[in-house]
Write an enzyme that holds these catalytic residues in place. Structure first.
Site, PDB file in Angstrom:
ATOM      1  CG  ASP A  34      48.520  43.397  27.524  1.00  0.00           C
ATOM      2  OD1 ASP A  34      48.779  42.554  26.712  1.00  0.00           O
ATOM      3  OD2 ASP A  34      48.327  43.432  28.873  1.00  0.00           O
ATOM      4  CE  LYS A  56      46.767  37.580  28.675  1.00  0.00           C
ATOM      5  NZ  LYS A  56      47.110  38.284  29.852  1.00  0.00           N
ATOM      6  CG  MET A 167      39.897  43.771  35.800  1.00  0.00           C
ATOM      7  SD  MET A 167      40.846  42.633  35.735  1.00  0.00           S
ATOM      8  CE  MET A 167      41.660  42.553  37.521  1.00  0.00           C
TER       9      MET A 167
HETATM   10  N1  SAH Z   1      47.620  47.258  34.638  1.00  0.00           N
HETATM   11  C1  SAH Z   1      46.241  48.109  34.772  1.00  0.00           C
HETATM   12  C2  SAH Z   1      45.284  47.222  35.266  1.00  0.00           C
HETATM   13  C3  SAH Z   1      44.865  45.996  34.386  1.00  0.00           C
HETATM   14  S1  SAH Z   1      43.327  45.452  34.940  1.00  0.00           S
HETATM   15  C4  SAH Z   1      46.858  49.400  35.550  1.00  0.00           C
HETATM   16  O1  SAH Z   1      47.801  49.398  36.392  1.00  0.00           O
HETATM   17  O2  SAH Z   1      45.868  50.479  35.196  1.00  0.00           O
HETATM   18  C5  SAH Z   1      42.117  46.143  33.965  1.00  0.00           C
HETATM   19  C6  SAH Z   1      41.370  47.222  34.523  1.00  0.00           C
HETATM   20  O3  SAH Z   1      41.928  48.302  34.837  1.00  0.00           O
HETATM   21  C7  SAH Z   1      40.160  47.819  33.864  1.00  0.00           C
HETATM   22  O4  SAH Z   1      38.735  46.874  33.921  1.00  0.00           O
HETATM   23  C8  SAH Z   1      39.718  48.989  34.367  1.00  0.00           C
HETATM   24  O5  SAH Z   1      39.335  48.758  35.936  1.00  0.00           O
HETATM   25  C9  SAH Z   1      41.082  49.540  34.792  1.00  0.00           C
HETATM   26  N2  SAH Z   1      41.547  50.620  33.764  1.00  0.00           N
HETATM   27  C10 SAH Z   1      42.825  50.460  33.031  1.00  0.00           C
HETATM   28  N3  SAH Z   1      42.839  51.353  32.213  1.00  0.00           N
HETATM   29  C11 SAH Z   1      41.798  52.359  32.855  1.00  0.00           C
HETATM   30  C12 SAH Z   1      41.520  53.532  32.094  1.00  0.00           C
HETATM   31  N4  SAH Z   1      42.122  54.457  31.162  1.00  0.00           N
HETATM   32  N5  SAH Z   1      40.391  54.086  32.478  1.00  0.00           N
HETATM   33  C13 SAH Z   1      39.472  53.306  33.423  1.00  0.00           C
HETATM   34  N6  SAH Z   1      39.938  52.268  33.819  1.00  0.00           N
HETATM   35  C14 SAH Z   1      41.010  51.725  33.401  1.00  0.00           C
END
Ligand code: SAH
Length: 246
Positions: A34, A56, A167
């Site tokens: 992703d 996406k 998000m």
């Molecule tokens: N599965 C992922 C979340 C996916 S939804 C998890 O467990 O982290 C995507 C959201 O995750 C982004 O909009 C943001 O809010 C957060 N996110 C993912 N990676 C990040 C990072 N390195 N730093 C800050 N926010 C992050």
């Protein structure tokens, strides 16, 4: 037929991949990854693996999701071992649960390898303990997407001690405003942790009132934390022996 490994890639830093994720990534034939999977994590994969980007963009989610379903089934049925690599933990947002169910319904064996979610890693690195005796008895991880099929009713979450919103950058003012309307204090501490564990990481401290007023500049991806625990980071940062993100 071969297996699909549903792997959480962690928040970005390859040191935060689990040992099991590393071992499996080094051995698989195909990796579907992703947008939030970092280049450093991908570099761990078997050099002869087929790497397929399936990130996406807004507006094309459903079409791309169908392509992902088809690719995973196709590669697994052809006898390949497949890593489905997602940022953070694969089962926290990002439709990991849907992919798992789709594979299972089609008779494909799935092994889940949990990852460190940004929801947990980002606050911890920024000096924000999500629970704290006498301050936070618990937390909720909530989507900040305010439109779509299943919008969040923020009043349902207004009484949770600590909120961890993923998000939520785009609709942050609306979220903060809705929480204040549902009874949270305007001076309640909040923090955004952008791009945690990458070279561009940055932290924004605010109050819920600042966010509601539209005065806090933030870039996605970020973890948005609301609650009294967000104030602990200032105290931790003031201690010379402690390093927290700034
Ligand atoms: N599965 C992922 C979340 C996916 S939804 C998890 O467990 O982290 C995507 C959201 O995750 C982004 O909009 C943001 O809010 C957060 N996110 C993912 N990676 C990040 C990072 N390195 N730093 C800050 N926010 C992050």
């Amino acid at each position: 037929m071969s297996k699909v490994y549903l792997i959480g890639a962690g928040p970005g830093d390859p040191d935060l991949l689990t040992v099991k994720a590393q071992r499996v990534l080094r051995s698989v034939d195909v990796v579907l990854y992703d947008r939030l999977v970092s280049a450093e994590v991908l570099a761990v994969a078997n050099p002869s693996a087929e790497l397929i980007y399936v990130g996406k963009n807004e507006g094309e989610q459903d079409a791309v999701q169908q392509v992902i379903f088809d690719l995973m089934l196709d590669r697994a049925r052809a006898g390949n071992s497949v890593a489905r690599l997602k940022g953070g933990d694969a089962c926290i947002f990002g439709r990991g649960g849907e992919e798992w169910l789709h594979l299972a319904r089609n008779g494909v064996q799935v092994e889940v390898i949990p990852g460190i979610s940004s929801a947990l890693a980002a606050p911890a690195l920024a000096g924000v303990p999500l629970t704290y005796r006498g301050v936070s008895r618990g937390f909720a991880i909530v989507t900040g997407h305010c439109a779509g099929r299943d919008p969040v009713d923020w009043a349902d979450y207004a009484r949770v001690d600590t909120l961890v919103i993923l998000m939520g950058v785009k609709d942050r003012a609306h979220i903060a405003h809705s929480l204040i309307r549902a009874g949270r204090r305007e001076d309640e501490p909040a923090v955004f942790i952008e791009r945690a564990t990458t070279a561009e990481e940055r932290v924004r401290d605010a109050t819920l009132g600042d966010v509601a007023a539209g005065g806090v500049e933030v870039e996605s991806p970020a973890v948005f934390v609301i609650g009294a625990v967000a104030a602990l980071r200032a105290e931790l940062a003031a201690c010379a022996a402690v390093e927290v993100l700034s």
